[in-house]
Design a protein around this motif. Structure first.
Motif, PDB file in Angstrom:
ATOM      1  N   VAL A  76       0.831  -1.211   0.000  1.00  0.00           N
ATOM      2  CA  VAL A  76       0.000   0.000   0.000  1.00  0.00           C
ATOM      3  C   VAL A  76       0.863   1.257   0.000  1.00  0.00           C
ATOM      4  O   VAL A  76       0.532   2.257  -0.642  1.00  0.00           O
ATOM      5  CB  VAL A  76      -0.955  -0.015   1.210  1.00  0.00           C
ATOM      6  N   LEU A  77       1.980   1.226   0.710  1.00  0.00           N
ATOM      7  CA  LEU A  77       2.871   2.382   0.742  1.00  0.00           C
ATOM      8  C   LEU A  77       3.660   2.539  -0.554  1.00  0.00           C
ATOM      9  O   LEU A  77       3.830   3.654  -1.063  1.00  0.00           O
ATOM     10  CB  LEU A  77       3.858   2.265   1.908  1.00  0.00           C
ATOM     11  N   THR A  78       4.139   1.439  -1.101  1.00  0.00           N
ATOM     12  CA  THR A  78       5.108   1.497  -2.188  1.00  0.00           C
ATOM     13  C   THR A  78       4.477   1.681  -3.555  1.00  0.00           C
ATOM     14  O   THR A  78       4.923   2.528  -4.343  1.00  0.00           O
ATOM     15  CB  THR A  78       5.962   0.211  -2.187  1.00  0.00           C
ATOM     16  N   VAL A  79       3.447   0.915  -3.864  1.00  0.00           N
ATOM     17  CA  VAL A  79       2.921   0.886  -5.228  1.00  0.00           C
ATOM     18  C   VAL A  79       2.333   2.229  -5.663  1.00  0.00           C
ATOM     19  O   VAL A  79       2.744   2.777  -6.705  1.00  0.00           O
ATOM     20  CB  VAL A  79       1.905  -0.259  -5.392  1.00  0.00           C
ATOM     21  N   PRO A 156       7.999   1.950   6.265  1.00  0.00           N
ATOM     22  CA  PRO A 156       8.164   3.144   5.414  1.00  0.00           C
ATOM     23  C   PRO A 156       9.593   3.348   4.930  1.00  0.00           C
ATOM     24  O   PRO A 156       9.805   3.803   3.804  1.00  0.00           O
ATOM     25  CB  PRO A 156       7.718   4.286   6.342  1.00  0.00           C
ATOM     26  N   ALA A 157      10.592   3.003   5.752  1.00  0.00           N
ATOM     27  CA  ALA A 157      11.981   3.151   5.336  1.00  0.00           C
ATOM     28  C   ALA A 157      12.309   2.204   4.189  1.00  0.00           C
ATOM     29  O   ALA A 157      12.944   2.599   3.197  1.00  0.00           O
ATOM     30  CB  ALA A 157      12.909   2.888   6.522  1.00  0.00           C
ATOM     31  N   ILE A 158      11.877   0.957   4.295  1.00  0.00           N
ATOM     32  CA  ILE A 158      12.116  -0.011   3.219  1.00  0.00           C
ATOM     33  C   ILE A 158      11.342   0.397   1.973  1.00  0.00           C
ATOM     34  O   ILE A 158      11.829   0.252   0.843  1.00  0.00           O
ATOM     35  CB  ILE A 158      11.722  -1.421   3.688  1.00  0.00           C
ATOM     36  N   SER A 159      10.136   0.931   2.173  1.00  0.00           N
ATOM     37  CA  SER A 159       9.341   1.409   1.043  1.00  0.00           C
ATOM     38  C   SER A 159      10.038   2.561   0.327  1.00  0.00           C
ATOM     39  O   SER A 159      10.025   2.639  -0.908  1.00  0.00           O
ATOM     40  CB  SER A 159       7.958   1.848   1.529  1.00  0.00           C
ATOM     41  N   LEU A 160      10.650   3.455   1.100  1.00  0.00           N
ATOM     42  CA  LEU A 160      11.395   4.566   0.512  1.00  0.00           C
ATOM     43  C   LEU A 160      12.510   4.061  -0.402  1.00  0.00           C
ATOM     44  O   LEU A 160      12.699   4.554  -1.521  1.00  0.00           O
ATOM     45  CB  LEU A 160      11.970   5.442   1.623  1.00  0.00           C
TER      46      LEU A 160
END
Length: 292
Positions: A76-79, A156-160
């Motif tokens: 949900v954060l990344t895509v 969130p850090a990994i998503s960044l």
């Protein structure tokens, strides 16, 4: 008739290497994985058929449930973030001078080894002396969080990191889509008095919908397979806050040596991705618009 038969035989001949590779390296392992998911096996002894016990055990396993929630949160954060940013970058670079050089710079992270990138981001995201927290403190007066050791910020850090790495690949796809939009649409819009924002909203975004659809599918598939970042940067922690589905599959297979349970988790992941892809293809008729 003889000529058409000869052409067909040559066609089969040319696709034969690809067909052999597909069957040998994709279809056969897939079938074996489904079979192994119904068995109990530690990698050394005899295989024991256990039916659906591995699947039932996965749904009852707290680690599996944590992995599913973390993977969904990451997706949900990344895509959406990756799609929006890559589309904006593609629009910005579509007609700019030196766009070939800019494309090179944006695409370079996409071909860089994931482990190397993760190690660099471990330094950037360090809560005590990382550059990101340093800039937050010096430029905005904000005390940055412990990105990789705080359960609230690790995903969130990994998503960044993932957005930064994948930006170039999606950007290239959107640039290809932009090249396929006829300039007559924009000329007609300018004659009607449409500004750049209106052109983006009513021409570019709708006509990029086939590309957006494709990028969405491959981005979701990729996000559900996230592993390298969490393995290198956090080891699945802290407190399993970055424990993803592929990490769970790896942990079950190569740490616990329960290959049947690991394969069952992989089959569940396969089904989830398949279902999500079919749903997207079904609803795409409502929002995907093809030129002409």
């Amino acid at each position: 008739m003889k000529s058409s038969t000869s052409e067909a035989l040559w066609g089969y001949f040319f696709i034969l290497p690809q067909a052999i590779g597909l069957i040998g390296f994709a279809m056969v392992p897939l079938i074996l994985a489904f079979a192994l998911s119904l068995m109990q096996w530690d990698g050394f002894g005899a295989r024991t058929f256990v039916g659906l016990d591995n699947f039932i055990g996965q749904f009852k396993d707290p680690d599996f449930n944590i992995a599913v929630v973390n993977t969904l949160y990451y997706t949900v954060l990344t895509v959406p973030t990756g799609i929006i940013l890559s589309m904006l970058v593609a629009v910005g670079l579509n007609k700019v001078k030196g766009k070939v050089l800019y494309r090179l710079f944006y695409f370079m992270p996409n071909i860089t080894m994931s482990v190397a990138v993760a190690v660099v981001f471990m330094w950037l995201l360090n809560g005590d002396f990382g550059l990101i927290n340093l800039y937050l403190r010096d430029w905005f007066g904000i005390q940055g969080p412990q990105w990789l050791t705080d359960t609230r910020f690790v995903i969130p850090a990994i998503s960044l990191l993932s957005v930064w790495v994948g930006l170039g690949g999606s950007m290239v796809l959107f640039l290809a889509g932009l090249q396929g939009i006829s300039a007559t649409y924009y000329e007609a819009a300018e004659i009607d008095g449409a500004n750049k924002w209106q052109q983006l909203r009513h021409i570019t975004i709708p006509l990029l919908s086939p590309t957006t659809f494709f990028v969405t599918i491959i981005s979701i598939i990729s996000s559900f397979q996230v592993f390298d970042q969490s393995f290198v940067m956090t080891g699945g922690g802290p407190a399993k806050a970055s424990y993803t589905m592929v990490f769970h599959i790896y942990d079950s297979a190569f740490v616990d040596f329960t290959f049947g349970k690991s394969t069952a988790a992989a089959v569940i992941l396969f089904v989830i991705i398949l279902v999500l892809t079919l749903i997207q293809m079904r609803i795409s008729k409502r929002w995907v618009h093809y030129e002409g």
